[in-house]
Design an enzyme around this catalytic site. Structure first.
Site, PDB file in Angstrom:
ATOM      1  N   ARG A  48       0.816  -1.219   0.000  1.00  0.00           N
ATOM      2  CA  ARG A  48       0.000   0.000   0.000  1.00  0.00           C
ATOM      3  C   ARG A  48       0.852   1.273   0.000  1.00  0.00           C
ATOM      4  NH1 ARG A  48      -3.902  -1.578   4.873  1.00  0.00           N
ATOM      5  NH2 ARG A  48      -4.519  -3.601   4.100  1.00  0.00           N
ATOM      6  N   CYS A  49       2.027   1.198  -0.507  1.00  0.00           N
ATOM      7  CA  CYS A  49       2.971   2.318  -0.493  1.00  0.00           C
ATOM      8  C   CYS A  49       2.928   3.038  -1.843  1.00  0.00           C
ATOM      9  CB  CYS A  49       4.378   1.772  -0.231  1.00  0.00           C
ATOM     10  SG  CYS A  49       5.672   3.023  -0.224  1.00  0.00           S
ATOM     11  N   GLY A  50       3.239   4.329  -1.839  1.00  0.00           N
ATOM     12  CA  GLY A  50       3.323   5.073  -3.085  1.00  0.00           C
ATOM     13  C   GLY A  50       4.406   4.543  -4.016  1.00  0.00           C
ATOM     14  N   THR A  86       4.947   1.315  -4.450  1.00  0.00           N
ATOM     15  CA  THR A  86       4.596  -0.055  -4.828  1.00  0.00           C
ATOM     16  C   THR A  86       4.727  -0.286  -6.329  1.00  0.00           C
ATOM     17  OG1 THR A  86       3.148  -0.261  -2.915  1.00  0.00           O
ATOM     18  CG2 THR A  86       2.777  -1.821  -4.700  1.00  0.00           C
TER      19      THR A  86
END
Length: 172
Positions: free
Chosen positions: A51-53, A55
């Protein structure tokens, strides 16, 4: 006396450099992943989160792997929830990565990378070179001899010149 000191230094360096080859991670596919299986090959270890920018870097990691795997590169993804951006279970992470990115490189189970509960590999890297991931998608390049060859922050794109140059320096 100098030759004795040189011998002690060389022995200590050999022990230190070989240390990374002894780490084992639980595999997201079951069983274990041992870095010793890739002795003699460069390994790019990346702490990841779904869920990371950053990803979207999975695409770049897969491209890097596809480009250099036949020459010996291994990419190892280490999902971590230390920055509170990973999915709730190993099964969810595996499905997310397969469906959205078609990842073919090895992946560990969700693994702590920071603090007292950090995986021994990450504690070793911090002790060896003072590097500790400051966010998701930090990259650690392990040289074929087991030493930390380079570290890269989250902003370093997998197919960027700094990473590809560091990787190709260790390929046949």
């Amino acid at each position: 006396m100098r030759s004795l000191l040189a011998l002690v230094f060389l022995c200590a360096a050999s022990i230190t450099q070989a240390a990374s080859a002894n780490f084992t991670f639980p595999s997201i596919d079951g069983g274990d992943i041992s870095l010793s299986d890739w002795r003699g090959q460069p390994v790019l270890v990346v702490n990841t989160a779904s869920r990371c920018g950053y990803t979207r870097q999975y695409d770049g990691l897969q491209a890097l792997y596809e480009t250099y795997r036949d020459a010996g590169l291994v990419v190892l993804a280490v999902p971590s929830n230390d920055f509170r951006q990973e999915l709730g279970s190993n099964e969810d992470v595996k499905e997310f990565c397969e469906v959205n990115f078609g990842l073919e490189f090895p992946m560990t189970t969700i693994t702590p990378i920071l603090g007292d509960t950090a995986h021994p590999f990450y504690k070793w890297v911090k002790d060896e070179v003072g590097f500790q991931p400051g966010w998701n998608f930090n990259k650690i390049l392990i040289a074929p001899d087991g030493r930390v060859a380079a570290t890269f922050g989250a902003n370093a794109r997998p197919m960027s010149r700094p990473i590809t140059s560091a990787v190709t320096a260790f390929l046949d």
